[in-house]
Design an enzyme around this catalytic site. Structure first.
Site, PDB file in Angstrom:
ATOM      1  N   THR A 153       0.789  -1.240   0.000  1.00 54.77           N
ATOM      2  CA  THR A 153       0.000   0.000   0.000  1.00 54.77           C
ATOM      3  C   THR A 153       0.820   1.289   0.000  1.00 54.77           C
ATOM      4  O   THR A 153       0.240   2.379  -0.013  1.00 54.77           O
ATOM      5  CB  THR A 153      -0.887   0.025   1.260  1.00 54.77           C
ATOM      6  OG1 THR A 153      -0.062  -0.330   2.380  1.00 54.77           O
ATOM      7  CG2 THR A 153      -2.028  -0.949   1.140  1.00 54.77           C
ATOM      8  N   GLU A 154       2.129   1.195   0.014  1.00 52.63           N
ATOM      9  CA  GLU A 154       2.951   2.394   0.221  1.00 52.63           C
ATOM     10  C   GLU A 154       2.618   3.541  -0.720  1.00 52.63           C
ATOM     11  O   GLU A 154       2.559   4.700  -0.315  1.00 52.63           O
ATOM     12  CB  GLU A 154       4.441   2.040   0.106  1.00 52.63           C
ATOM     13  CG  GLU A 154       5.005   1.331   1.335  1.00 52.63           C
ATOM     14  CD  GLU A 154       4.804  -0.179   1.336  1.00 52.63           C
ATOM     15  OE1 GLU A 154       3.975  -0.666   0.529  1.00 52.63           O
ATOM     16  OE2 GLU A 154       5.454  -0.861   2.121  1.00 52.63           O
TER      17      GLU A 154
END
Lengths: 264, 265
Positions: free
Chosen positions: B136-137
């Site tokens: 998800t960065e």
């Protein structure tokens, strides 16, 4: 010539090498290793040979290294052990380096060194009922020599699991992770024949060039440094006290001292 | 501190169980957790009688990655402090990856971002089949950095190109297909699945396993200190950028970040 490994070459250029110690489930000993290497030298040098099939007689393709052979090798000096280990390693190397495509015909099961030979082959065809296991650590030594071929086939992720756990996997898992390329429910011989037929439709030089190109550009590159590193690890492993205990335990039909019974 | 964030138990067989113990925040990691894990892996690496390590987590989630409260605090750091923090994180993953004995991630719930790094740095990973995963960065203006060498080694560059860039969620079956997991089983069968793999490992010769694990790492290409320093420098750089700051601010202000305006979530 010994009959530990049978060699036939038919008029279409199909060479079949058959591991032929069925009573020992085709376990590799020094004679069978020498026979295999001699047979590979013969067929790879024969310009009439276009495809190589590696098979095993009896119920199982190959059960890996013969424990008595390992025990013998473990008693050698480090240098003698390494000289012998080079012959063991040469089996995978010759299969991987052969200019002809090499097909493994796996019935029953492939264990330890049997997985090593299969992994080095270009196409592995297995019965759906066959089992695979990388069992070296059960006997106190390491599957070092096959690691380069395994990494190419199944990658680091699956390599870590199956080398460390030594679990037995059904052919379906071997197929899923890439250790087996084709798994058949019905006739293994029919499938091998069909694959060989398709290989014979291809131009020999183009096949050789394709195989070389894949090998040279694969990751990790299987070069002399890689082979040497895996040899050192293998020799150290089978010369170790643990390997000696593993062999003794196997021969005495008792669990090795490290084995723990867990409730699973 | 009232509750330990990382629990360690070593049983009579030499099997260490390391438990992430911040269930209330989905086991996300802050400085204390990173240090706790690093020190725990360091200690385990020095034990000759160790046979295997199981990494597990308390609560509903396995690990939600880096604690954003901590990430926000880093925004106030000097560049040197920022880099030092990123290196500490990279070092923790390295210590897990190079533990000398077989390691099993027992994934009872979802894992995101850095949580996937913990899974990928273990040798073997088994999850409950309801667990979800995502890298998800980039949703937060950041990149998967310290975890990348391990995650890419596990799932390959092909899957990494997709999931690192889409940040989409995927299920346990897909995680198994791409190589993050070795198995996905019903939650009730997770204990049994891990125990079964452990039972196999405990039949194997300890020195063989240590030699074998080391060799696989060397042949596959070691994750060197240079690589670790490089990934640390990349995350330290990007979290100091306006985009990185905007992503974290938007999260805390419960609004969409600027780059998401006009798109469907």
């Amino acid at each position: 010539m010994s009959n530990e490994v049978l060699v036939t070459v038919d008029d279409r250029g199909i060479a079949t090498l058959t591991l032929n110690r069925p009573d020992a489930l085709n376990a590799f000993n020094a004679d069978q290793i020498a026979g295999f290497n001699a047979a590979m030298a013969q067929v790879t040098a024969d310009p009439a040979v276009r495809v190589i099939v590696i098979a095993g007689s009896g119920p199982v393709f190959c059960s890996g290294a013969d424990v008595r052979y390992l025990k013998w090798a473990g008693g050698l000096s480090y240098e003698e052990n390494k000289v012998d280990a080079r012959k063991y390693a040469a089996m995978g190397e010759s299969v991987y380096a052969a200019s002809q495509p090499v097909v493994a015909r796996v019935q029953g099961g492939a264990y330890g060194g049997g997985v090593a030979v299969a992994a080095a082959c270009d196409i592995v065809i297995s019965e759906s009922s066959a089992k695979f296991a990388i069992t070296e650590a059960r006997y106190g030594f390491t599957p070092s020599l096959m690691v380069p071929y395994l990494l190419g086939r199944i990658g680091q992720r699956e390599c870590r699991r199956w080398c460390l756990s030594g679990e037995t996997m059904p052919a379906a898992d071997a197929f899923r992770i890439g250790l087996a390329d084709i798994v058949v429910d019905d006739s293994l011989d029919d499938k091998v024949a069909a694959v060989v037929d398709s290989l014979l439709m291809n131009a020999p030089v183009a096949l050789a060039e394709s195989k070389a190109s894949v090998g040279e550009n694969g990751y990790p590159p299987i070069d002399a440094a890689m082979i040497e590193r895996t040899l050192d690890a293998f020799v150290a492993g089978r010369g170790s006290e643990q390997a000696s205990e593993g062999a003794d335990a196997f021969i005495a039909k008792r669990p090795p001292r490290w084995a723990m019974e867990a409730d699973a | 501190m009232t509750e330990k964030t990382v629990l360690v138990d070593i049983d009579g067989r030499g099997v260490a169980t390391v438990t992430l113990n911040r269930a209330e925040v989905h086991n996300c990691f802050n400085e204390a957790v990173v240090i706790g894990l690093r020190d725990c892996f360091d200690d385990l690496a020095g034990r000759d009688d160790l046979r295997a390590v199981v990494l597990q987590a308390e609560g509903k989630s396995f690990c939600a990655g880096v604690d954003l409260n901590w990430m926000k605090e880093i925004g106030t750091f000097t560049e040197a402090e920022n880099v030092a923090d990123a290196k500490r994180m990279a070092g923790m993953f390295d210590k897990l990856n190079t533990l000398p004995v077989p390691t099993i991630a027992k994934v009872q719930g979802s894992a995101f971002a850095g949580g996937l790094g913990l899974i990928a740095a273990c040798d073997i990973a088994v999850a409950a089949d309801h667990a979800k995963f995502a890298v998800t960065e980039v949703r937060l203006g950041l990149i998967a950095a310290a975890i990348s060498p391990y995650l890419i080694a596990a799932i390959g560059a092909g899957a990494a190109r997709r999931y690192f860039q889409t940040a989409e969620r995927f299920d346990a079956a897909e995680a198994k297909r791409i190589g993050l997991l070795h198995d996905a089983v019903p939650a009730a069968a997770l204990d049994g699945a891990v125990d079964g793999i452990l039972a196999n490992i405990l039949k194997n010769a300890p020195a063989s396993l240590r030699a074998c694990k080391r060799l696989i790492g060397e042949c596959a290409g070691p994750i060197t200190e240079d690589i670790q320093n490089d990934t640390a420098a990349r995350i330290a750089a990007i979290r100091a950028t306006p985009e990185g700051q905007e992503g974290i601010s938007a999260f805390f202000e419960k609004r969409q970040p600027a780059w998401m305006a006009g798109t469907e979530g």
